[in-house]
Write a protein that holds these residues in place. Structure first.
Motif, PDB file in Angstrom:
ATOM      1  N   ASN A 260     -21.365 -62.664 -61.992  1.00 43.64           N
ATOM      2  CA  ASN A 260     -21.208 -61.241 -62.267  1.00 43.64           C
ATOM      3  C   ASN A 260     -19.913 -60.735 -61.639  1.00 43.64           C
ATOM      4  O   ASN A 260     -19.656 -60.958 -60.457  1.00 43.64           O
ATOM      5  CB  ASN A 260     -22.392 -60.458 -61.692  1.00 43.64           C
ATOM      6  CG  ASN A 260     -23.684 -60.760 -62.415  1.00 43.64           C
ATOM      7  OD1 ASN A 260     -23.693 -61.003 -63.625  1.00 43.64           O
ATOM      8  ND2 ASN A 260     -24.797 -60.749 -61.691  1.00 43.64           N
ATOM      9  N   LEU A 261     -19.108 -60.043 -62.442  1.00 44.44           N
ATOM     10  CA  LEU A 261     -17.865 -59.458 -61.938  1.00 44.44           C
ATOM     11  C   LEU A 261     -18.168 -58.083 -61.365  1.00 44.44           C
ATOM     12  O   LEU A 261     -18.442 -57.134 -62.102  1.00 44.44           O
ATOM     13  CB  LEU A 261     -16.829 -59.360 -63.047  1.00 44.44           C
ATOM     14  CG  LEU A 261     -15.866 -60.542 -63.202  1.00 44.44           C
ATOM     15  CD1 LEU A 261     -14.955 -60.675 -61.995  1.00 44.44           C
ATOM     16  CD2 LEU A 261     -16.610 -61.842 -63.439  1.00 44.44           C
ATOM     17  N   ALA A 262     -18.137 -58.004 -60.045  1.00 40.58           N
ATOM     18  CA  ALA A 262     -18.315 -56.733 -59.357  1.00 40.58           C
ATOM     19  C   ALA A 262     -16.923 -56.213 -58.964  1.00 40.58           C
ATOM     20  O   ALA A 262     -16.010 -56.220 -59.784  1.00 40.58           O
ATOM     21  CB  ALA A 262     -19.229 -56.900 -58.148  1.00 40.58           C
ATOM     22  N   SER A 263     -16.745 -55.802 -57.727  1.00 44.87           N
ATOM     23  CA  SER A 263     -15.465 -55.221 -57.303  1.00 44.87           C
ATOM     24  C   SER A 263     -15.519 -55.029 -55.793  1.00 44.87           C
ATOM     25  O   SER A 263     -16.608 -54.935 -55.210  1.00 44.87           O
ATOM     26  CB  SER A 263     -15.254 -53.865 -57.985  1.00 44.87           C
ATOM     27  OG  SER A 263     -14.195 -53.140 -57.384  1.00 44.87           O
ATOM     28  N   ILE A 264     -14.348 -54.928 -55.160  1.00 43.74           N
ATOM     29  CA  ILE A 264     -14.373 -54.531 -53.745  1.00 43.74           C
ATOM     30  C   ILE A 264     -14.947 -53.127 -53.593  1.00 43.74           C
ATOM     31  O   ILE A 264     -15.405 -52.760 -52.513  1.00 43.74           O
ATOM     32  CB  ILE A 264     -12.986 -54.611 -53.082  1.00 43.74           C
ATOM     33  CG1 ILE A 264     -11.975 -53.686 -53.770  1.00 43.74           C
ATOM     34  CG2 ILE A 264     -12.483 -56.043 -53.031  1.00 43.74           C
ATOM     35  CD1 ILE A 264     -10.695 -53.509 -52.973  1.00 43.74           C
ATOM     36  N   ALA A 265     -14.966 -52.358 -54.706  1.00 52.55           N
ATOM     37  CA  ALA A 265     -15.616 -51.053 -54.681  1.00 52.55           C
ATOM     38  C   ALA A 265     -17.117 -51.174 -54.466  1.00 52.55           C
ATOM     39  O   ALA A 265     -17.795 -50.173 -54.207  1.00 52.55           O
ATOM     40  CB  ALA A 265     -15.328 -50.295 -55.979  1.00 52.55           C
ATOM     41  N   SER A 266     -17.662 -52.395 -54.581  1.00 51.27           N
ATOM     42  CA  SER A 266     -19.068 -52.634 -54.234  1.00 51.27           C
ATOM     43  C   SER A 266     -19.328 -52.312 -52.765  1.00 51.27           C
ATOM     44  O   SER A 266     -20.439 -51.916 -52.390  1.00 51.27           O
ATOM     45  CB  SER A 266     -19.426 -54.105 -54.454  1.00 51.27           C
ATOM     46  OG  SER A 266     -19.136 -54.533 -55.749  1.00 51.27           O
ATOM     47  N   ASN A 267     -18.320 -52.545 -51.943  1.00 52.88           N
ATOM     48  CA  ASN A 267     -18.475 -52.454 -50.486  1.00 52.88           C
ATOM     49  C   ASN A 267     -17.633 -51.369 -49.843  1.00 52.88           C
ATOM     50  O   ASN A 267     -17.971 -50.896 -48.758  1.00 52.88           O
ATOM     51  CB  ASN A 267     -18.076 -53.799 -49.854  1.00 52.88           C
ATOM     52  CG  ASN A 267     -18.904 -54.946 -50.363  1.00 52.88           C
ATOM     53  OD1 ASN A 267     -20.125 -54.875 -50.393  1.00 52.88           O
ATOM     54  ND2 ASN A 267     -18.247 -56.017 -50.791  1.00 52.88           N
ATOM     55  N   TRP A 268     -16.508 -51.009 -50.463  1.00 59.47           N
ATOM     56  CA  TRP A 268     -15.534 -50.137 -49.823  1.00 59.47           C
ATOM     57  C   TRP A 268     -15.277 -48.911 -50.696  1.00 59.47           C
ATOM     58  O   TRP A 268     -14.581 -48.993 -51.700  1.00 59.47           O
ATOM     59  CB  TRP A 268     -14.226 -50.891 -49.562  1.00 59.47           C
ATOM     60  CG  TRP A 268     -14.443 -52.189 -48.851  1.00 59.47           C
ATOM     61  CD1 TRP A 268     -14.394 -53.448 -49.381  1.00 59.47           C
ATOM     62  CD2 TRP A 268     -14.785 -52.351 -47.478  1.00 59.47           C
ATOM     63  NE1 TRP A 268     -14.671 -54.389 -48.434  1.00 59.47           N
ATOM     64  CE2 TRP A 268     -14.915 -53.741 -47.242  1.00 59.47           C
ATOM     65  CE3 TRP A 268     -14.970 -51.483 -46.415  1.00 59.47           C
ATOM     66  CZ2 TRP A 268     -15.236 -54.268 -45.999  1.00 59.47           C
ATOM     67  CZ3 TRP A 268     -15.293 -51.998 -45.172  1.00 59.47           C
ATOM     68  CH2 TRP A 268     -15.423 -53.368 -44.978  1.00 59.47           C
TER      69      TRP A 268
ATOM     70  N   LEU B 228     -20.778 -68.315 -71.852  1.00 58.38           N
ATOM     71  CA  LEU B 228     -20.692 -67.055 -72.586  1.00 58.38           C
ATOM     72  C   LEU B 228     -19.981 -66.052 -71.697  1.00 58.38           C
ATOM     73  O   LEU B 228     -20.421 -65.791 -70.568  1.00 58.38           O
ATOM     74  CB  LEU B 228     -22.071 -66.544 -72.988  1.00 58.38           C
ATOM     75  CG  LEU B 228     -22.086 -65.332 -73.932  1.00 58.38           C
ATOM     76  CD1 LEU B 228     -23.345 -65.329 -74.796  1.00 58.38           C
ATOM     77  CD2 LEU B 228     -21.971 -63.993 -73.198  1.00 58.38           C
ATOM     78  N   VAL B 229     -18.881 -65.516 -72.185  1.00 55.87           N
ATOM     79  CA  VAL B 229     -18.049 -64.582 -71.422  1.00 55.87           C
ATOM     80  C   VAL B 229     -18.056 -63.227 -72.117  1.00 55.87           C
ATOM     81  O   VAL B 229     -17.576 -63.104 -73.259  1.00 55.87           O
ATOM     82  CB  VAL B 229     -16.598 -65.099 -71.299  1.00 55.87           C
ATOM     83  CG1 VAL B 229     -15.777 -64.146 -70.436  1.00 55.87           C
ATOM     84  CG2 VAL B 229     -16.565 -66.510 -70.735  1.00 55.87           C
ATOM     85  N   THR B 230     -18.588 -62.206 -71.473  1.00 53.90           N
ATOM     86  CA  THR B 230     -18.587 -60.869 -72.067  1.00 53.90           C
ATOM     87  C   THR B 230     -17.264 -60.172 -71.768  1.00 53.90           C
ATOM     88  O   THR B 230     -16.565 -60.486 -70.809  1.00 53.90           O
ATOM     89  CB  THR B 230     -19.754 -60.017 -71.538  1.00 53.90           C
ATOM     90  OG1 THR B 230     -19.556 -59.718 -70.148  1.00 53.90           O
ATOM     91  CG2 THR B 230     -21.089 -60.721 -71.717  1.00 53.90           C
ATOM     92  N   GLY B 231     -16.926 -59.216 -72.622  1.00 49.84           N
ATOM     93  CA  GLY B 231     -15.687 -58.474 -72.418  1.00 49.84           C
ATOM     94  C   GLY B 231     -14.455 -59.354 -72.483  1.00 49.84           C
ATOM     95  O   GLY B 231     -13.552 -59.250 -71.649  1.00 49.84           O
ATOM     96  N   ALA B 232     -14.391 -60.214 -73.505  1.00 49.66           N
ATOM     97  CA  ALA B 232     -13.343 -61.237 -73.551  1.00 49.66           C
ATOM     98  C   ALA B 232     -12.149 -60.853 -74.410  1.00 49.66           C
ATOM     99  O   ALA B 232     -11.301 -61.696 -74.691  1.00 49.66           O
ATOM    100  CB  ALA B 232     -13.933 -62.547 -74.065  1.00 49.66           C
TER     101      ALA B 232
ATOM    102  N   ASN C   9     -20.695 -62.358 -66.729  1.00 45.15           N
ATOM    103  CA  ASN C   9     -20.802 -60.933 -67.037  1.00 45.15           C
ATOM    104  C   ASN C   9     -19.536 -60.227 -66.564  1.00 45.15           C
ATOM    105  O   ASN C   9     -19.443 -59.740 -65.444  1.00 45.15           O
ATOM    106  CB  ASN C   9     -22.031 -60.336 -66.353  1.00 45.15           C
ATOM    107  CG  ASN C   9     -23.304 -60.604 -67.103  1.00 45.15           C
ATOM    108  OD1 ASN C   9     -23.358 -60.486 -68.330  1.00 45.15           O
ATOM    109  ND2 ASN C   9     -24.357 -60.970 -66.383  1.00 45.15           N
ATOM    110  N   ASN C  10     -18.552 -60.186 -67.479  1.00 40.45           N
ATOM    111  CA  ASN C  10     -17.264 -59.590 -67.155  1.00 40.45           C
ATOM    112  C   ASN C  10     -17.105 -58.199 -67.747  1.00 40.45           C
ATOM    113  O   ASN C  10     -16.349 -57.390 -67.220  1.00 40.45           O
ATOM    114  CB  ASN C  10     -16.148 -60.508 -67.672  1.00 40.45           C
ATOM    115  CG  ASN C  10     -14.812 -59.827 -67.677  1.00 40.45           C
ATOM    116  OD1 ASN C  10     -14.216 -59.599 -66.636  1.00 40.45           O
ATOM    117  ND2 ASN C  10     -14.324 -59.470 -68.863  1.00 40.45           N
ATOM    118  N   ALA C  11     -17.800 -57.888 -68.836  1.00 44.65           N
ATOM    119  CA  ALA C  11     -17.619 -56.603 -69.509  1.00 44.65           C
ATOM    120  C   ALA C  11     -17.895 -55.452 -68.550  1.00 44.65           C
ATOM    121  O   ALA C  11     -18.925 -55.413 -67.892  1.00 44.65           O
ATOM    122  CB  ALA C  11     -18.540 -56.510 -70.717  1.00 44.65           C
ATOM    123  N   GLY C  12     -16.973 -54.520 -68.483  1.00 41.48           N
ATOM    124  CA  GLY C  12     -17.128 -53.370 -67.605  1.00 41.48           C
ATOM    125  C   GLY C  12     -15.886 -52.513 -67.679  1.00 41.48           C
ATOM    126  O   GLY C  12     -14.850 -52.925 -68.202  1.00 41.48           O
TER     127      GLY C  12
END
Length: 257
Positions: free
Chosen positions: A134-142, A6-10, A84-87
């Protein structure tokens, strides 16, 4: 029976490419999004009802999410991988210039929507010893100027992923946080309110990551043996690295105290 993702934000970008990548490997997919016309087109492209199923709802709406999942036909109910891609990100301004409504939209989508669908699907994923990506981002850390609430939501996604990993390690469920850097997709047009000039300037000469690159990474994680867990992946284009530490230099005299 094929495995099911199941892929969200597809309806665009990463989500579309991730769905295509899984189907290319023989998986069936459930694709979600708010734009029914795009979902219908994607389902048809992926092989129709035998291979793909579309769920049109707003992930920020808990009741709509519950109803959508409950409406799945029996053949699509045994989900093996939740992606979990929707964002989204909205705005690029500093915190003192931002729109509070945009902040709330990012929180509702990137955090509340993600945790809601995860919790609603968790019992089934445990039963099938499945996978959560879960699709996060480098903004998670930086952090970076203008990242403010968007970065905060993605830091939550990363930490939530690690928490899930800790809770589910005894249940056979794998959990991965994928943290992309500069990536070219419709995401940036949404963030800039459709400013194509800003979009072009951001990517000019940078050879950014493409949705296919992220799809390949997600599928690689899913294809590993069941006893192997990738906790997190930070992925950037070669052209991107860590910026120098930000320093503000005074240009006027300090006020008298």
């Amino acid at each position: 029976m094929p495995q099911i993702a199941l892929v969200t934000g597809a309806t665009s970008g990463f989500g579309q490419s991730i769905a295509r990548r899984f189907v290319a490997e023989g998986w069936s997919v459930i694709v979600t999004g708010r734009r029914k016309d795009r979902l219908d087109e994607l389902v048809a492209e992926l092989g129709g009802a035998a291979q793909a199923y579309g769920l049109c709802f707003d992930i920020r709406d808990e009741e709509a999410t519950r109803q959508a999942l409950a409406s799945l036909p029996p053949v699509f109910q045994g989900v093996d991988a939740l992606v979990n891609n929707a964002g989204l990100a909205l705005g690029t301004g500093t915190a003192d210039t931002c729109d509070l409504a945009e902040w709330r939209t990012m929180i509702d989508t990137n955090i509340n929507g993600l945790v809601t669908i995860t919790r609603l699907m968790l019992d089934g994923l445990i039963a099938r010893r499945g996978l959560v990506v879960n699709l996060a981002s480098i903004a998670s850390n930086w952090p970076y100027p203008g990242g403010n609430v968007y970065g905060g939501t993605k830091a939550f996604v990363r930490q939530f992923s690690l928490g899930l990993r800790s809770d589910l390690s005894s249940r056979g469920v794998r959990v991965t946080s994928i943290e992309p850097g500069l990536s070219e997709s419709e995401f940036t047009l949404v963030r800039t309110g459709g400013d194509k000039a800003a979009y072009d300037k951001l990517y000019q000469g940078a050879s950014p990551l493409q949705p296919k690159d992220i799809a390949e990474t997600v599928y690689w994680v899913a294809s590993l043996p069941a006893h192997v867990n990738i906790n997190s992946i930070e992925i950037m284009p070669v052209s991107q690295s860590w910026a120098p530490f930000q320093i503000h230099r005074e240009t006027t005299a300090q006020p008298e105290r």
